[in-house]
Scaffold this motif. Structure first.
Motif, mmCIF file in Angstrom:
data_model
loop_
_atom_site.group_PDB
_atom_site.id
_atom_site.type_symbol
_atom_site.label_atom_id
_atom_site.label_comp_id
_atom_site.label_asym_id
_atom_site.label_seq_id
_atom_site.Cartn_x
_atom_site.Cartn_y
_atom_site.Cartn_z
ATOM 1 N N UNK A 152 0.849 -1.192 0.000
ATOM 2 C CA UNK A 152 0.000 0.000 0.000
ATOM 3 C C UNK A 152 0.885 1.241 0.000
ATOM 4 N N UNK A 153 0.742 2.050 -1.047
ATOM 5 C CA UNK A 153 1.512 3.289 -1.149
ATOM 6 C C UNK A 153 0.780 4.409 -0.412
ATOM 7 N N UNK A 154 1.545 5.157 0.353
ATOM 8 C CA UNK A 154 0.961 6.265 1.113
ATOM 9 C C UNK A 154 1.434 7.596 0.537
ATOM 10 N N UNK A 155 0.488 8.419 0.115
ATOM 11 C CA UNK A 155 0.816 9.779 -0.296
ATOM 12 C C UNK A 155 0.773 10.729 0.890
ATOM 13 N N UNK A 156 0.044 10.316 1.926
ATOM 14 C CA UNK A 156 -0.027 11.080 3.161
ATOM 15 C C UNK A 156 0.337 10.157 4.312
ATOM 16 N N UNK A 157 0.015 10.547 5.528
ATOM 17 C CA UNK A 157 0.423 9.753 6.689
ATOM 18 C C UNK A 157 -0.406 8.482 6.876
ATOM 19 N N UNK A 201 -5.815 -4.408 15.553
ATOM 20 C CA UNK A 201 -4.523 -4.135 14.928
ATOM 21 C C UNK A 201 -3.977 -5.449 14.385
ATOM 22 N N UNK A 202 -3.750 -5.501 13.077
ATOM 23 C CA UNK A 202 -3.232 -6.708 12.441
ATOM 24 C C UNK A 202 -1.718 -6.671 12.278
ATOM 25 N N UNK A 203 -1.176 -5.476 12.248
ATOM 26 C CA UNK A 203 0.267 -5.330 12.024
ATOM 27 C C UNK A 203 0.715 -4.003 12.618
ATOM 28 N N UNK A 204 1.900 -4.014 13.251
ATOM 29 C CA UNK A 204 2.449 -2.788 13.824
ATOM 30 C C UNK A 204 2.146 -2.651 15.302
ATOM 31 N N UNK A 235 -1.461 2.983 8.372
ATOM 32 C CA UNK A 235 -1.100 4.208 9.091
ATOM 33 C C UNK A 235 0.408 4.317 9.253
ATOM 34 N N UNK A 236 0.958 5.421 8.746
ATOM 35 C CA UNK A 236 2.347 5.757 9.045
ATOM 36 C C UNK A 236 2.406 6.522 10.360
ATOM 37 N N UNK A 237 1.467 7.449 10.502
ATOM 38 C CA UNK A 237 1.300 8.213 11.746
ATOM 39 C C UNK A 237 0.006 8.984 11.637
ATOM 40 N N UNK A 293 2.360 5.156 19.845
ATOM 41 C CA UNK A 293 3.380 5.878 19.098
ATOM 42 C C UNK A 293 4.049 4.899 18.153
ATOM 43 N N UNK A 294 3.953 5.142 16.862
ATOM 44 C CA UNK A 294 4.510 4.216 15.889
ATOM 45 C C UNK A 294 6.035 4.226 15.935
ATOM 46 N N UNK A 295 6.616 3.082 15.644
ATOM 47 C CA UNK A 295 8.068 3.014 15.521
ATOM 48 C C UNK A 295 8.473 3.633 14.191
ATOM 49 N N UNK A 296 9.669 4.189 14.143
ATOM 50 C CA UNK A 296 10.136 4.844 12.932
ATOM 51 C C UNK A 296 10.093 3.896 11.744
ATOM 52 N N UNK A 297 9.385 4.324 10.706
ATOM 53 C CA UNK A 297 9.363 3.551 9.468
ATOM 54 C C UNK A 297 8.403 2.387 9.460
ATOM 55 N N UNK A 298 7.764 2.071 10.588
ATOM 56 C CA UNK A 298 6.848 0.929 10.626
ATOM 57 C C UNK A 298 5.411 1.403 10.540
ATOM 58 N N UNK A 299 4.683 0.847 9.597
ATOM 59 C CA UNK A 299 3.279 1.189 9.437
ATOM 60 C C UNK A 299 2.420 0.288 10.322
#
Length: 232
Positions: free
Chosen positions: A49-54, A132-135, A98-100, A220-226
């Motif tokens: 999944x490509x994210x153009x936003x967060x 939550x399935x991932x992250x 979700x990136x953030x 709080x998401x980890x850096x780079x993890x969706x």
């Protein structure tokens, strides 16, 4: 498994979807969790999944079009099944990658974004569903371990400075701006992770509710993890 006595029996655990829907909230219990150990490559779906936003909603047609390995297909079938049963129940679930989340910087002393412990409010009797399935996973907080922010004297004084209406309308102002939905964790509070793959039902602040609403927050998401989250 969480020791229920340590969290005042806040969470009731079930093992099937029917019990997940039918088990009532009562007493200190304001969260129902269908505990599951899910198999499949959810990371494979997230990474396509490509994210153009967060963050972005993963629509059904997009999910079906993904080219996946066997493990990815297994994960997709689980997502499709969850969407199907929740829709049959009358819910409107969405899948989000979700990136953030967007941060609220309007009032630095009182952020009202989803990283803050908060409750959900509804005008009709409905619950909040999360999985939550991932992250990183969502957290809840026992009500006895939290304090409503608008009741903290220092915060309340700052909010009064923002309010430009008559004193009698201050409480309405707090509600209209959603300030009254947010909470502070008390000293030594112990947030509870809802865990990966568990479908959870949280009590909301709605008319005729028999239990306090469930206090929760986004992690709080980890850096780079969706994250891959179902919510409705």
């Amino acid at each position: 498994m969480i020791n229920l006595s340590s969290v005042e029996q806040q969470i009731q655990y079930v093992t099937n979807f029917q019990d997940f829907l039918s088990t009532p909230f009562h007493g200190n219990s304001n969260a129902i969790c269908w505990t599951r150990k899910l198999m499949g490559g959810f990371s494979e779906i997230v990474n396509q999944v490509s994210l153009n936003e967060n963050m972005a909603e993963l629509h059904l047609d997009e999910l079906l079009e993904l080219q996946l390995t066997g493990q990815g297909q297994l994960a997709r079938e689980i997502l499709l099944d969850d969407l199907k049963v929740l829709k049959a129940h009358g819910a409107s679930p969405t899948l989000n990658v979700i990136q953030s989340y967007e941060r609220d910087d309007s009032y630095p002393f009182f952020p009202t974004d989803v990283y803050s412990f908060h409750v959900d409010r509804a005008p009709i009797p409905v619950d909040t569903f999360l999985c939550t399935y991932y992250g990183e996973t969502s957290e809840i907080l026992p009500n006895s371990q939290a304090e409503q922010k608008v009741l903290v004297p220092e915060i309340r004084e700052e909010l009064k400075k923002l309010h430009d209406g008559a004193a009698g309308y201050f409480e309405s102002f707090l509600s209209e701006q959603f300030f009254d939905l947010h909470y502070l964790a008390k000293a030594n509070a112990q947030p509870i992770s809802l865990g990966l793959g568990h479908l959870c039902r949280l009590a909301t602040d709605h008319p005729n509710s028999k239990v306090p609403p469930c206090i929760h927050r986004a992690p709080q998401e980890k850096n780079g993890q969706k994250r891959l989250l179902l919510i409705c």
